[in-house]
Design a protein around this motif. Structure first.
Motif, short mmCIF file in Angstrom:
data_model
loop_
_atom_site.label_atom_id
_atom_site.label_comp_id
_atom_site.label_asym_id
_atom_site.label_seq_id
_atom_site.Cartn_x
_atom_site.Cartn_y
_atom_site.Cartn_z
N UNK A 181 0.82 -1.21 0.00
CA UNK A 181 0.00 0.00 0.00
C UNK A 181 0.86 1.26 0.00
N UNK A 182 1.99 1.22 0.71
CA UNK A 182 2.88 2.38 0.71
C UNK A 182 3.47 2.61 -0.68
N UNK A 183 3.86 1.53 -1.34
CA UNK A 183 4.39 1.66 -2.70
C UNK A 183 3.33 2.26 -3.61
N UNK A 184 2.08 1.83 -3.47
CA UNK A 184 0.99 2.39 -4.27
C UNK A 184 0.86 3.88 -4.01
N UNK A 185 0.99 4.28 -2.75
CA UNK A 185 0.89 5.70 -2.39
C UNK A 185 2.03 6.50 -3.01
N UNK A 186 3.23 5.94 -2.97
CA UNK A 186 4.38 6.64 -3.54
C UNK A 186 4.25 6.79 -5.06
N UNK A 187 3.69 5.77 -5.71
CA UNK A 187 3.51 5.87 -7.16
C UNK A 187 2.56 7.01 -7.51
N UNK A 188 1.55 7.22 -6.68
CA UNK A 188 0.62 8.31 -6.94
C UNK A 188 1.28 9.67 -6.70
N UNK A 189 2.35 9.66 -5.90
CA UNK A 189 3.08 10.90 -5.62
C UNK A 189 4.28 11.08 -6.55
N UNK A 215 2.04 0.27 12.88
CA UNK A 215 2.65 0.38 11.56
C UNK A 215 1.77 1.14 10.58
N UNK A 216 1.43 2.35 10.99
CA UNK A 216 0.91 3.32 10.04
C UNK A 216 2.08 3.89 9.26
N UNK A 217 1.79 4.73 8.31
CA UNK A 217 2.83 5.48 7.61
C UNK A 217 2.50 6.95 7.77
N UNK A 218 3.22 7.68 8.65
CA UNK A 218 4.39 7.23 9.40
C UNK A 218 4.02 6.40 10.62
N UNK A 219 5.04 5.74 11.17
CA UNK A 219 4.84 4.84 12.30
C UNK A 219 4.66 5.60 13.61
N UNK A 220 3.97 4.95 14.53
CA UNK A 220 3.87 5.43 15.91
C UNK A 220 4.52 4.39 16.80
N UNK A 221 5.49 4.79 17.59
CA UNK A 221 6.22 3.85 18.45
C UNK A 221 6.36 4.45 19.84
N UNK A 222 6.31 3.56 20.84
CA UNK A 222 6.42 4.04 22.22
C UNK A 222 7.02 2.97 23.11
N UNK A 223 7.75 3.41 24.12
CA UNK A 223 8.24 2.52 25.18
C UNK A 223 8.22 3.30 26.49
#
Length: 463
Positions: free
Chosen positions: A59-67, A353-361
């Motif tokens: 899906x990210x690659x598809x998004x980049x192709x549109x951009x 793992x959204x784009x961009x990612x959300x991470x926490x510790x």
């Protein structure tokens, strides 16, 4: 009844903790048997973590192709070949299954394909997938049966035959209109992925925000991302009734926010939580008790209420992450060898793992306030991390909670919302585990331009 086969270790379910324990003890010469009904290696490599991230990347690659024009390249507006996306995922899964089978063969642990249930303490009868029966008795038994998508009792839900993550990953066509019940990790990841693959997407969330347990600035940033991607989000929405059939047409009647509303779509995905796979496996015959929500009751050493019977991973109520299940394996491995590791006080990181990612510790601000823990706050917009400018991905921020001045300089928690945010966690985790002051990251020399370079300005903002 077939003869009872004696083994040193008997594992019900081939998920992360169980398989690693069998491989480890099997390679040491112990006789180990792992009973698996369907998914070799458990859900992570076959129907959950890795397959979903595979589709998310497509899906990210598809998004980049549109951009494309943004990067000086041709822009592609071609529809996504969902069958090809699915087949790429299947090839990866096939390779992972081959890898698991090789590890079983190399370790000497036996993989028994069939449905197992307890018939007496530490004794499991297996109805083999290939036909016939086998019965095993283990000196030690580990329950590693995982969890599944939870379907609640909403009128019409079960009759609509909704997708779960399993069926969603097997689609060979892009759903024209996808409705997702639940704004947690799974719901959000699938929402963005299918939106980028070409679906119209609506999220229905019963709470006031998506990922509602996170800090306000986090939920606001994620909500803005979803809006910018063209995803409709309904919050404070209760589902009253569902009609129709997923894959054809479904109608969702909701209430909340002052007025009823009906949402119509072609497909329905349920992402409203998990339930442990502990029913129908004879735990009452094994002396294994359950918690009210169906998880196996375990102590801090993962021991159940039955002698020499243990439970690991999702079914034991451990945080539902593969990396936590792997730590469950290490706890049992070391304790079987005479150690005394426990589950209490573990440092549990996560990444959405959204784009961009959300991470926490560690602690979030919300948790610190609820627990009455004082802290100093450092916060840095991602646009200040120069690597994000090279990627044209400047959305987000990172922040850290530090002990109050005069009480120490240890890091209490860290959150990042931005490109490759999950890759930032290890450095912070190591510092937290070692009890290092935040200045260790502030003064380190990080390669330019990388995301980690942002630790310098982030921790320099501490007063």
């Amino acid at each position: 009844m077939p003869a009872i086969e004696e083994v040193d270790l008997l594992v019900l379910g081939s998920g992360e903790a169980g398989k690693y324990l069998a491989w480890t003890l099997g390679s040491q010469g112990q006789r180990c048997a792992v009973i698996e009904r369907r998914y070799i290696g458990g859900s992570c490599p076959t129907i959950a973590c890795l397959p979903s991230k595979n589709v998310i990347h497509s899906a990210k690659v598809a998004s980049l192709l549109r951009r494309g024009a943004e990067f000086g390249l041709p822009t592609s507006a071609q529809p996504v070949d969902m069958a090809a996306v699915r087949d790429r995922k299947r090839r990866m899964v096939d390779g992972l299954i081959d890898m698991h089978q090789q590890k079983f063969a190399a370790s000497g642990a036996e993989l028994v394909m069939g449905s197992g249930k307890f018939i007496t303490p530490r004794t499991i009868e297996v109805e083999l997938n290939a036909g016939g029966m086998r019965t095993f008795h283990g000196k030690r038994v580990v329950i590693c049966t995982g969890s599944r998508a939870r379907l609640d009792e909403t009128p019409g839900l079960r009759e609509s035959h909704p997708l779960t993550h399993i069926e969603a990953l097997e689609l060979d066509q892009v759903p024209p209109q996808l409705i997702i019940l639940g704004g947690g990790y799974i719901g959000l990841e699938f929402a963005q992925a299918f939106r980028r693959l070409g679906s119209e997407v609506t999220i229905i969330e019963r709470n006031a925000t998506v990922i509602h347990r996170e800090d306000e600035d986090v939920t606001a940033a994620v909500t803005e991302l979803l809006h910018d991607e063209g995803i409709e989000v309904l919050t404070n929405a209760s589902v009253e009734r569902i009609s129709g059939t997923s894959g054809a047409q479904v109608s969702i009647e909701t209430s909340g926010n002052g007025a009823p509303r009906t949402i119509v779509g072609t497909h329905l995905l349920v992402a409203g939580g998990r339930t442990p796979n502990t029913d129908g496996i004879g735990l009452e015959l094994a002396g294994v008790k359950l918690e009210p929500h169906g998880h196996v009751r375990v102590d801090e050493r993962l021991q159940t209420t039955a002698e020499s019977v243990y439970a690991v991973g999702d079914c034991a109520g451990s945080p539902h992450f593969t990396h936590v299940a792997f730590d469950d394996f290490r706890i049992l491995r070391d304790n079987f060898a005479g150690g005394s590791r426990v589950t209490t006080g573990r440092q549990v990181p996560f990444c959405l793992f959204l784009d961009p990612e959300l991470a926490r510790v560690g602690l979030s601000e919300r948790e610190a306030r609820e627990q009455g823990i004082a802290y100093r706050l450092a916060k840095l917009p991602m646009v200040a991390v120069l690597r994000t400018r090279t990627l044209s991905e400047t959305r987000g921020f990172m922040k850290a909670l530090i002990e109050p001045q005069g009480q120490g300089d240890k890091i209490l928690g860290f959150t990042a919302f931005g490109p490759d945010a999950g890759e930032l966690l290890p450095a912070v985790q190591v510092a937290m585990s070692a009890g290092l002051p935040y200045t260790a990251l502030r003064e380190a020399i990080f390669t330019h331009p990388t995301m980690g370079e942002g630790f310098g300005p982030l921790f320099s903002s501490i007063k």
